[in-house]
Write a protein that holds these residues in place. Structure first.
Motif, short mmCIF file in Angstrom:
data_model
loop_
_atom_site.label_atom_id
_atom_site.label_comp_id
_atom_site.label_asym_id
_atom_site.label_seq_id
_atom_site.Cartn_x
_atom_site.Cartn_y
_atom_site.Cartn_z
N GLU B 109 14.16 -7.71 -6.38
CA GLU B 109 13.71 -8.50 -5.47
C GLU B 109 12.12 -8.35 -5.24
OE1 GLU B 109 16.91 -7.97 -2.75
OE2 GLU B 109 17.40 -10.14 -2.83
N LEU B 110 11.08 -8.85 -6.14
CA LEU B 110 10.07 -8.48 -6.19
C LEU B 110 9.01 -9.65 -5.63
CD1 LEU B 110 9.85 -6.41 -9.37
CD2 LEU B 110 10.17 -5.69 -7.17
N ALA B 111 9.65 -10.60 -5.34
CA ALA B 111 8.63 -11.87 -5.05
C ALA B 111 7.71 -11.51 -3.70
CB ALA B 111 9.60 -13.07 -4.49
N CYS B 112 6.68 -11.96 -4.07
CA CYS B 112 5.75 -11.79 -2.82
C CYS B 112 4.78 -12.92 -2.67
CB CYS B 112 4.81 -10.70 -3.19
SG CYS B 112 4.08 -10.34 -4.72
N PHE B 113 3.90 -13.04 -1.73
CA PHE B 113 3.14 -14.09 -1.46
C PHE B 113 1.75 -14.24 -2.13
CE2 PHE B 113 6.54 -14.86 1.76
CZ PHE B 113 6.96 -16.16 1.63
N SER B 114 1.09 -13.10 -2.62
CA SER B 114 0.13 -13.01 -2.99
C SER B 114 -0.24 -11.89 -4.22
CB SER B 114 -0.93 -12.38 -1.93
OG SER B 114 -0.79 -11.05 -1.63
N ARG B 115 -1.21 -12.07 -4.96
CA ARG B 115 -1.29 -11.28 -6.19
C ARG B 115 -1.19 -9.93 -5.80
NH1 ARG B 115 -2.93 -13.35 -11.07
NH2 ARG B 115 -2.56 -15.53 -11.35
N GLU B 116 -2.02 -9.37 -4.39
CA GLU B 116 -2.24 -8.21 -3.91
C GLU B 116 -0.88 -7.60 -3.63
OE1 GLU B 116 -4.28 -10.80 -2.72
OE2 GLU B 116 -5.62 -10.05 -4.25
N GLY B 117 0.01 -8.65 -3.05
CA GLY B 117 1.57 -8.01 -2.85
C GLY B 117 2.30 -7.35 -4.03
N ALA B 118 1.91 -7.73 -5.33
CA ALA B 118 2.46 -7.07 -6.43
C ALA B 118 2.15 -5.58 -6.76
CB ALA B 118 2.22 -7.84 -7.48
N ILE B 119 1.10 -5.17 -6.17
CA ILE B 119 0.42 -3.83 -6.28
C ILE B 119 1.09 -3.03 -5.20
CG2 ILE B 119 -1.49 -2.45 -6.44
CD1 ILE B 119 -3.43 -5.13 -6.59
N TYR B 120 2.08 -1.98 -6.05
CA TYR B 120 2.90 -1.25 -5.17
C TYR B 120 1.91 0.09 -5.24
CZ TYR B 120 6.71 -4.35 -5.17
OH TYR B 120 7.68 -5.43 -4.79
N THR B 121 1.80 0.75 -4.05
CA THR B 121 1.03 1.81 -3.87
C THR B 121 1.89 3.03 -3.08
OG1 THR B 121 -0.77 0.23 -3.52
CG2 THR B 121 -1.40 2.78 -3.06
N TRP B 122 1.75 4.35 -3.64
CA TRP B 122 2.32 5.20 -3.01
C TRP B 122 1.27 6.55 -2.60
CZ3 TRP B 122 4.40 2.77 -7.06
CH2 TRP B 122 5.68 2.27 -6.89
N LYS B 123 1.25 6.94 -1.43
CA LYS B 123 0.50 8.12 -1.14
C LYS B 123 0.67 9.20 -1.79
CE LYS B 123 -0.49 6.32 3.37
NZ LYS B 123 0.06 6.74 4.53
N GLY B 124 -0.20 10.07 -1.85
CA GLY B 124 -0.20 11.34 -2.60
C GLY B 124 0.40 12.50 -1.50
N LYS B 125 0.64 13.63 -1.91
CA LYS B 125 1.12 14.53 -1.16
C LYS B 125 0.20 15.07 0.24
CE LYS B 125 2.22 17.21 -4.71
NZ LYS B 125 2.42 18.32 -5.73
N GLU B 126 -1.15 15.28 -0.15
CA GLU B 126 -2.09 15.49 0.65
C GLU B 126 -3.27 14.43 0.78
OE1 GLU B 126 -4.24 19.05 -0.50
OE2 GLU B 126 -2.62 19.37 -1.69
N PRO B 127 -3.58 14.00 2.14
CA PRO B 127 -4.75 13.00 2.28
C PRO B 127 -5.78 13.61 1.69
CG PRO B 127 -4.03 13.87 4.43
CD PRO B 127 -3.24 14.53 3.32
N ARG B 128 -7.00 12.83 1.39
CA ARG B 128 -8.18 13.22 1.11
C ARG B 128 -8.74 13.90 2.48
NH1 ARG B 128 -12.36 11.30 -2.72
NH2 ARG B 128 -11.16 9.98 -3.87
#
Lengths: 343, 145, 377
Positions: B109-128
């Motif tokens: 179920e990947l429906a979203c309201f904007s094009r940006e919503g389709a960009i899936y982001t994961w954070k890394g182990k340690e922050p910058r």
């Protein structure tokens, strides 16, 4: 004094036969309109569910018990849509067509016998009236096809004219046998004549011809050429939207019921039946007939236009004439052996 | 005889009328999906070694890696994003990953309201270390899922 | 007197006239974005013209900007109804160029998936044709069965439509354990349904009236126009690349090539049903004979075929599917030309359309079974 006078004058006003008739007419009209509205909602639901069941689906089940409210939602959607008139259409003809289509549908309901002594107008030429009214829809459909200024619509409209005009002949001929048997065109008389045996058993050939032509008159599959969606997009209703489309849609279902009711009246003994009240018998029989029409509709592919014409002129018309001939012989033989009548 | 075919056909449809129905009550009852189904992509930041093979392998270049050098001078993942709007779900990245950090999951179920919503982001182990990374618009964040 | 001459003119003006109608690109029955410019005389077609290109994505050019393995998922978008077959054709072309020997188990797995895909593709054609003649119920029965095929495909490949199961050198994944009981169930289930559909659709008199002697493609005509696949076999030419030049594991599998002789819409419809039965036979045998072994050949990580060119053709769901690949020794193809069967088959429409009724045109077009993704590429 004054007020007294007024009351009598109002009373007199209502006593006036013209006004009285008008009022009764309005009441009848309201009753039929309400009946059709409720009926169409039930029929739309039924069509969707029956179609779904034939296709191994469930159909609408989410709104209301068993999805019964789905047509209401559809109607609300239809009414709330914009009333679009495309720019290059013939405005008068285009806007008038859906109303006329619906009007011819309403007119048929006036003469149907819904139960014992339950008919709006008990015409003594009821059958003739039905034949005449059901063919007037042709003009309205042609108006829609022509007025839309769309090639697909025009082809759809022309197909309707070609089809309904030619199918009118066997349609009328198939009913002649019954008129010969009863000697009357009155619907009530025809029903009463079926007290002992339904005409479907006396006139099986006529029934087959009647059913085929009735499907054609209804523009239902396999004869849905005027609105053949896989070739003509939507035929004569291509350019219609909103409630104008809704009226055509409404008329389609209302026509289905009225045609089933005619079939029941003429071939299945109308409202006659044991135990249950007469109007209930009428409804049960008619809805079974509607189911039968849906069953045919959801099984058969669409027939080709030239084959359809061939079927009409080379098969149905000869068959219906043969039926008249056989009925005449049958009546004479019956009279000869029972000693009734002369010759 | 003409008409027998039609009658047989009508018999078949009537039989189907009373047969079992196949409708799935989808939003209310979730369908059973085979485990291999390419529903959407899942990323495991713990396993990622920021080699960038997946991004190279992707035919539509919809994978983006943001990396930085940490104190030990090692390349570390800051942010990993997949634009599922352009994803072909071909699985080339999943196959290419040497550590098995990418995988398919059955959530479709990947429906979203904007094009940006389709960009899936994961954070890394340690922050910058210097500044906290800015979050994109209304992107779904599924850190360490 | 002037009145009379006016009336005479009016009579002279009362003649019929031909009119053009644009069927498509948005039309319920053009199966995608095909546009036919029809010149009609009443309901009879006088002239037909194909207008293509509404789905052009430049596939041949895209190939030049992608590596050899990156282009595999794109081939699935060529003929999106038979994606696995397209994948297979392309990966075999690259393998031929590189001289890669594909393991036997992988070949069998390819055959299983390809035949499942062929069934799915034929089912869609049968369903949409049935819908075009307005037997909507038949269409939904076909779709119901197609779902079962897609379920099997999803179980193995993970995707229902664009599977991308084939890789250069083999296949991506082995069959899962639960596939074997499911496919057995499916093989037992489908023949009964096919028989039912034959009675419901093929046996129906109205359907026969609609389809028989409509859009006849004779064997000579089919050969002249280069029509291939089921359309050619319906015209009476026994030509199937799986039999004539066996590739993959088809040489070791026993099956027949069904042939009919009239080449009309009815035969083209019927031959698909017959081919589905043969595909079932192939799947059954392939599952039984499935050898043990690896599913992937030893292939370098970065595929760099030697400079040279190769043409490979295979039997797609719609006819001969060919790939002409030119390599300059780099990591990306120098040039790729795709020979799509739909593009060739659609070319016969202007030849057979004149004289047809509008309804016949749809029956003929639907039974030729064209996939616009492959026509426009």
């Amino acid at each position: 004094m004054d007020s007294n006078n007024n009351i009598t004058s109002i009373w007199d006003f209502f006593q006036n036969p013209i006004i009285m008739n008008l009022l009764i007419g309005v009441v009848y009209f309201a009753a039929i309109a309400a009946f059709i509205t409720v009926l169409v909602i039930i029929l739309m639901w039924m069509d969707r569910r029956v179609a779904a069941f034939f296709q191994e689906r469930l159909g609408p089940i989410k709104y209301g018990p068993q999805g019964l409210l789905q047509p209401v939602f559809d109607a609300v959607k239809m009414v709330s849509k914009g009333n679009i008139t495309p720019r290059n259409v013939d405005k008068l003809v285009y806007n008038l067509a859906p109303m006329l289509i619906f009007m011819t549908t309403l007119l048929v309901y006036a003469a149907l016998p819904y139960g014992k002594n339950l008919t709006v107008v008990n015409l003594n030429v009821g059958v003739l009236y039905l034949i005449a009214i059901s063919s007037t829809a042709t003009i309205a459909i042609l108006m829609g096809g022509w007025g839309s200024n769309n090639k697909y619509s025009l082809i759809g409209g022309m197909r309707t004219v070609a089809m309904i005009i030619s199918y009118e002949i066997p349609f009328a001929f198939s009913l002649l046998g019954i008129i010969m048997l009863t000697g009357s065109m009155n619907m009530t008389d025809i029903i009463n004549a079926q007290k002992n045996v339904w005409f479907v058993f006396l006139q099986p050939l006529a029934f087959v011809v009647f059913m085929i032509t009735a499907m054609a008159e209804l523009n239902k599959s396999p004869f849905d050429l005027p609105e053949a969606e896989s070739e003509l997009v939507a035929g004569f209703i291509t350019e219609y939207a909103g409630m104008k489309f809704g009226l055509v849609y409404l008329a389609e279902y209302a026509n289905m019921f009225s045609m089933a009711a005619i079939a029941v009246t003429l071939f299945f003994g109308g409202w006659q039946g044991p135990l249950l009240p007469s109007w209930l018998w009428f409804l049960i029989k008619t809805l079974l007939m509607v189911f039968f029409i849906m069953w045919i509709r959801w099984t058969l592919p669409r027939i080709r236009i030239d084959k359809m014409m061939k079927l009409n002129w080379k098969v149905l018309i000869p068959l219906s004439i043969l039926n008249i001939f056989l009925t005449g012989i049958g009546i004479k033989l019956y009279q000869y052996f029972t000693g009734m009548g002369g010759v | 005889m003409i008409g027998t075919g039609i009658l047989k056909g009508m018999g078949i449809t009537l039989k189907r009328f009373f047969s079992k129905k196949i409708t799935q009550d989808y939003p209310d009852v979730m369908p059973v999906i085979t485990p291999r189904s390419h529903g959407s992509l899942d990323f495991d930041a713990e396993k990622c070694i920021t080699c960038g093979i997946c991004a190279n392998e992707c035919p539509n270049s919809c994978i983006k890696l943001d990396t930085f050098k940490n104190e030990q001078g090692k390349k570390v993942l800051e942010k990993y994003s997949i634009n599922l709007g352009y994803c072909l779900f071909c699985g080339l990245c999943v196959n290419a990953c040497p550590k098995g950090a990418l995988s398919f999951k059955t959530d479709f179920e990947l429906a979203c309201f904007s094009r940006e919503g389709a960009i899936y982001t994961w954070k890394g182990k340690e922050p910058r270390p210097e500044e906290t990374p800015a979050q994109p618009g209304d992107a779904k964040t599924a850190a360490g899922e | 007197m002037s009145m009379d001459s006016d009336n005479l003119n009016l009579v002279d003006d009362l003649n019929t006239q031909e009119f053009t109608i644009n069927m498509g690109p948005y039309h319920p029955s053009t199966h995608g974005v095909f546009r036919a410019v029809l010149t009609l005389d009443g309901e009879v077609i006088v002239k037909e013209e194909n207008v293509l290109g509404y789905l052009h994505r430049g596939m041949d050019k895209i190939a030049e900007t992608r590596t050899y393995s990156q282009f595999v998922p794109y081939t699935a978008r060529l003929d999106y109804l038979a994606s696995a077959l397209n994948n297979m054709g392309y990966v075999q072309t690259v393998e031929k160029l590189m001289g890669i020997e594909v393991p036997e188990r992988a070949e069998y797995l390819r055959v299983i998936i390809a035949e499942l895909q062929r069934i799915a593709s034929h089912y869609l054609m049968l369903g949409s044709t049935t819908n075009d003649v307005n037997a909507v119920t038949g269409f939904l029965y076909y779709m119901h069965d197609r779902e079962k095929v897609l379920d099997l495909l999803e179980m193995v490949t993970g995707a229902r439509l664009t599977s991308n199961y084939m890789r250069i050198g083999g296949v991506i994944d082995d069959l899962p354990e639960e596939f074997f009981p499911k496919v057995k169930e499916f093989l037992a289930y489908l023949p009964g349904r096919l028989e039912m559909m034959e009675t419901l659709i093929l046996g129906n008199e109205i359907f026969q009236e609609r389809m028989k002697n409509v859009g006849v493609i004779t064997a000579q005509m089919a050969l002249d126009y280069g029509v291939t696949g089921p359309n050619l076999r319906a015209a009476g030419v026994r030509f199937d690349l799986r039999k004539v030049a066996p590739y993959s594991a088809y040489g070791k599998i026993d099956f027949e090539v069904p042939v009919l002789k009239n080449g009309d819409a009815f035969d083209r419809y019927q031959i698909r049903l017959m081919e589905i039965k043969q595909s079932l036979r192939i799947i059954e045998q392939a599952v039984q004979q499935l050898p043990e072994g690896p599913i992937m050949a030893k292939v370098p990580k970065l595929i760099k075929p030697p400079a040279g060119e190769v043409f490979h053709k295979m039997e797609g769901a719609r006819g001969i599917l060919g790939f002409h690949l030119v390599s300059d020794g780099g990591p990306k193809p120098y040039r790729l030309h795709i020979h799509g069967p739909s593009f060739v088959n659609i070319g016969i429409m202007p030849a057979i359309a004149p004289g047809m009724l509008l309804q016949d045109f749809l029956a003929a077009f639907a039974t030729i079974d064209v996939d616009m993704g492959e026509v426009d590429r």
